[in-house]
Design an enzyme around this catalytic site. Structure first.
Site, PDB file in Angstrom:
ATOM      1  N   HIS A  63      -5.388  -0.914   1.351  1.00  0.00           N
ATOM      2  CA  HIS A  63      -4.676  -1.414   2.534  1.00  0.00           C
ATOM      3  C   HIS A  63      -3.455  -0.556   2.819  1.00  0.00           C
ATOM      4  O   HIS A  63      -3.081   0.309   2.032  1.00  0.00           O
ATOM      5  CB  HIS A  63      -4.315  -2.893   2.390  1.00  0.00           C
ATOM      6  CG  HIS A  63      -3.276  -3.190   1.334  1.00  0.00           C
ATOM      7  ND1 HIS A  63      -3.473  -2.952  -0.001  1.00  0.00           N
ATOM      8  CD2 HIS A  63      -2.031  -3.730   1.431  1.00  0.00           C
ATOM      9  CE1 HIS A  63      -2.406  -3.334  -0.687  1.00  0.00           C
ATOM     10  NE2 HIS A  63      -1.511  -3.793   0.159  1.00  0.00           N
ATOM     11  N   HIS A  65      -0.213  -0.759   2.800  1.00  0.00           N
ATOM     12  CA  HIS A  65       1.140  -0.930   2.282  1.00  0.00           C
ATOM     13  C   HIS A  65       1.452   0.311   1.442  1.00  0.00           C
ATOM     14  O   HIS A  65       0.618   0.755   0.644  1.00  0.00           O
ATOM     15  CB  HIS A  65       1.257  -2.212   1.444  1.00  0.00           C
ATOM     16  CG  HIS A  65       1.450  -3.434   2.301  1.00  0.00           C
ATOM     17  ND1 HIS A  65       1.095  -4.699   1.901  1.00  0.00           N
ATOM     18  CD2 HIS A  65       1.972  -3.562   3.557  1.00  0.00           C
ATOM     19  CE1 HIS A  65       1.387  -5.564   2.864  1.00  0.00           C
ATOM     20  NE2 HIS A  65       1.915  -4.899   3.877  1.00  0.00           N
ATOM     21  N   ASP A  67       2.971   1.191  -1.151  1.00  0.00           N
ATOM     22  CA  ASP A  67       2.809   1.303  -2.610  1.00  0.00           C
ATOM     23  C   ASP A  67       1.346   1.527  -3.005  1.00  0.00           C
ATOM     24  O   ASP A  67       1.038   1.689  -4.181  1.00  0.00           O
ATOM     25  CB  ASP A  67       3.382   0.071  -3.328  1.00  0.00           C
ATOM     26  CG  ASP A  67       2.824  -1.243  -2.830  1.00  0.00           C
ATOM     27  OD1 ASP A  67       2.493  -1.347  -1.636  1.00  0.00           O
ATOM     28  OD2 ASP A  67       2.706  -2.192  -3.644  1.00  0.00           O
ATOM     29  N   HIS A  68       0.461   1.578  -2.011  1.00  0.00           N
ATOM     30  CA  HIS A  68      -0.962   1.826  -2.301  1.00  0.00           C
ATOM     31  C   HIS A  68      -1.450   3.166  -1.752  1.00  0.00           C
ATOM     32  O   HIS A  68      -2.569   3.557  -2.023  1.00  0.00           O
ATOM     33  CB  HIS A  68      -1.823   0.674  -1.757  1.00  0.00           C
ATOM     34  CG  HIS A  68      -1.556  -0.609  -2.480  1.00  0.00           C
ATOM     35  ND1 HIS A  68      -2.397  -1.111  -3.450  1.00  0.00           N
ATOM     36  CD2 HIS A  68      -0.508  -1.454  -2.418  1.00  0.00           C
ATOM     37  CE1 HIS A  68      -1.880  -2.226  -3.946  1.00  0.00           C
ATOM     38  NE2 HIS A  68      -0.734  -2.462  -3.334  1.00  0.00           N
ATOM     39  N   HIS A 271      -0.033  -5.069 -10.807  1.00  0.00           N
ATOM     40  CA  HIS A 271       0.767  -5.178  -9.579  1.00  0.00           C
ATOM     41  C   HIS A 271       1.967  -6.099  -9.815  1.00  0.00           C
ATOM     42  O   HIS A 271       2.292  -6.971  -9.010  1.00  0.00           O
ATOM     43  CB  HIS A 271      -0.111  -5.690  -8.420  1.00  0.00           C
ATOM     44  CG  HIS A 271       0.452  -5.397  -7.059  1.00  0.00           C
ATOM     45  ND1 HIS A 271       1.179  -6.327  -6.346  1.00  0.00           N
ATOM     46  CD2 HIS A 271       0.415  -4.305  -6.268  1.00  0.00           C
ATOM     47  CE1 HIS A 271       1.535  -5.809  -5.185  1.00  0.00           C
ATOM     48  NE2 HIS A 271       1.077  -4.577  -5.119  1.00  0.00           N
TER      49      HIS A 271
END
Ligand SMILES: [Zn+2]
Length: 304
Positions: A63, A65, A67-68, A271
């Site tokens: 997705h 965001h 941090d990904h 996470h």
């Protein structure tokens, strides 16, 4: 034995903290390598844990965001500088393609390798792609932005040949491949010997489910039913369950319940929110619900 192995590269959520980095993992099946999510530190973590960059075949981004995926363009640039020639397959939300194009635009024409980008759709599980040995399905998750997890499932394997039976019926070697694949044997007198009597069941099809950012969502249970290994986010401890709902994340207990209801063999949680320095409490809490659980530790390998 065939290798089916997960290596954790990033275990934290949102921001790097407590020596933990944003989400990334490497899944290896035989000689095929998948990078699943690509947080900011991914290429440094690959160096640290001796993961060969050049061997990457597929990159999957769950997705949009940061941090990904904030590590992606840096990694792509390094692959180019390393002289990569082989096409690279990237799967992710449609918007990701624009970001890759924008950030590589000024010199992309000079690149040595081609990126095959496939945009994902959301809301329903579907076959995203397949390799020689694996099928990869999406797992629709419930997050603030559209988000998919990924289910990696070994393809149906050929049955195992029973050598004694083959010798007993004097079956020519040229027919063995067909018998493994389900053909019966007919001898010269016309007697039919069923392939079930000449083979035994194939090895089980192993599965791995990556459940990225999501709030508690029982809709995924039938999709990941009986999975061998499931990674499920647990951003928060159980006492912070209200925060988890508000931010579309899960707690330790919720991850454990999902694994239990799905009859998973093993669970890894990750996470983690930067608010927690110590992961011991995470481990204790998740094991209260699902004993065969581990916390994601960067550099650790898990065999499936
Ligand atoms: Zn997220």
């Amino acid at each position: 034995m065939a290798e089916f192995k997960l290596t954790i590269l990033g275990s934290n959520s949102a921001v790097p903290a407590h020596n933990r980095n944003p989400s990334a993992q490497i899944l290896k099946h035989h000689s095929t390598s998948f990078l699943i999510d690509c947080g900011e530190a991914t290429q440094f973590q690959m160096n640290k844990f001796h993961i060969k960059r050049g061997k990457l075949d597929y990159i999957l981004i769950s997705h949009m965001h940061g941090d990904h995926y904030f590590g992606l363009v840096g990694l792509l640039n390094t692959l180019n500088l390393n002289g990569r020639k082989t096409d690279l397959n990237i799967f992710g939300p449609p918007e990701l393609e624009q970001i890759i194009l924008l950030q590589t635009d000024y010199k992309r024409e000079d690149w040595n390798f081609k990126i095959n980008f496939t945009p994902m759709t959301f809301g329903e599980s579907y076959l995203l792609f397949e390799t020689k040995n694996l099928e990869v399905f999406t797992i629709p998750l419930d997050h603030r932005v559209p988000c998919n997890g990924f289910l990696f499932k070994e393809k149906k394997k050929a049955r195992k040949i029973n050598i004694e039976a083959i010798e007993q019926f004097n079956i020519p070697k040229t027919l063995i491949k067909d018998i493994k694949n389900g053909a019966d044997y007919v001898d010269e007198r016309g007697n039919v010997i069923k392939h079930e009597n000449l083979t035994s069941d194939a090895k089980e099809r192993k599965t791995y489910a990556y459940c990225s950012d999501t709030k508690y969502n029982e809709r995924i249970i039938p999709i990941i039913k009986n999975v061998d290994l499931v990674y499920h986010e647990a951003t928060f401890l159980k006492e912070d369950d209200e925060k988890a709902v508000l931010r579309f994340h899960s707690t330790t207990h919720q991850a454990g319940i999902i694994a239990k209801k799905a009859n998973a063999k093993k669970l890894i949680i990750g996470h983690f929110s930067a608010r927690y320095a110590n992961l011991n409490v995470f481990l204790n809490e998740v094991q209260e619900v699902f004993p065969n659980s581990a916390v994601a530790i960067e550099g650790e390998e898990h065999f499936i």
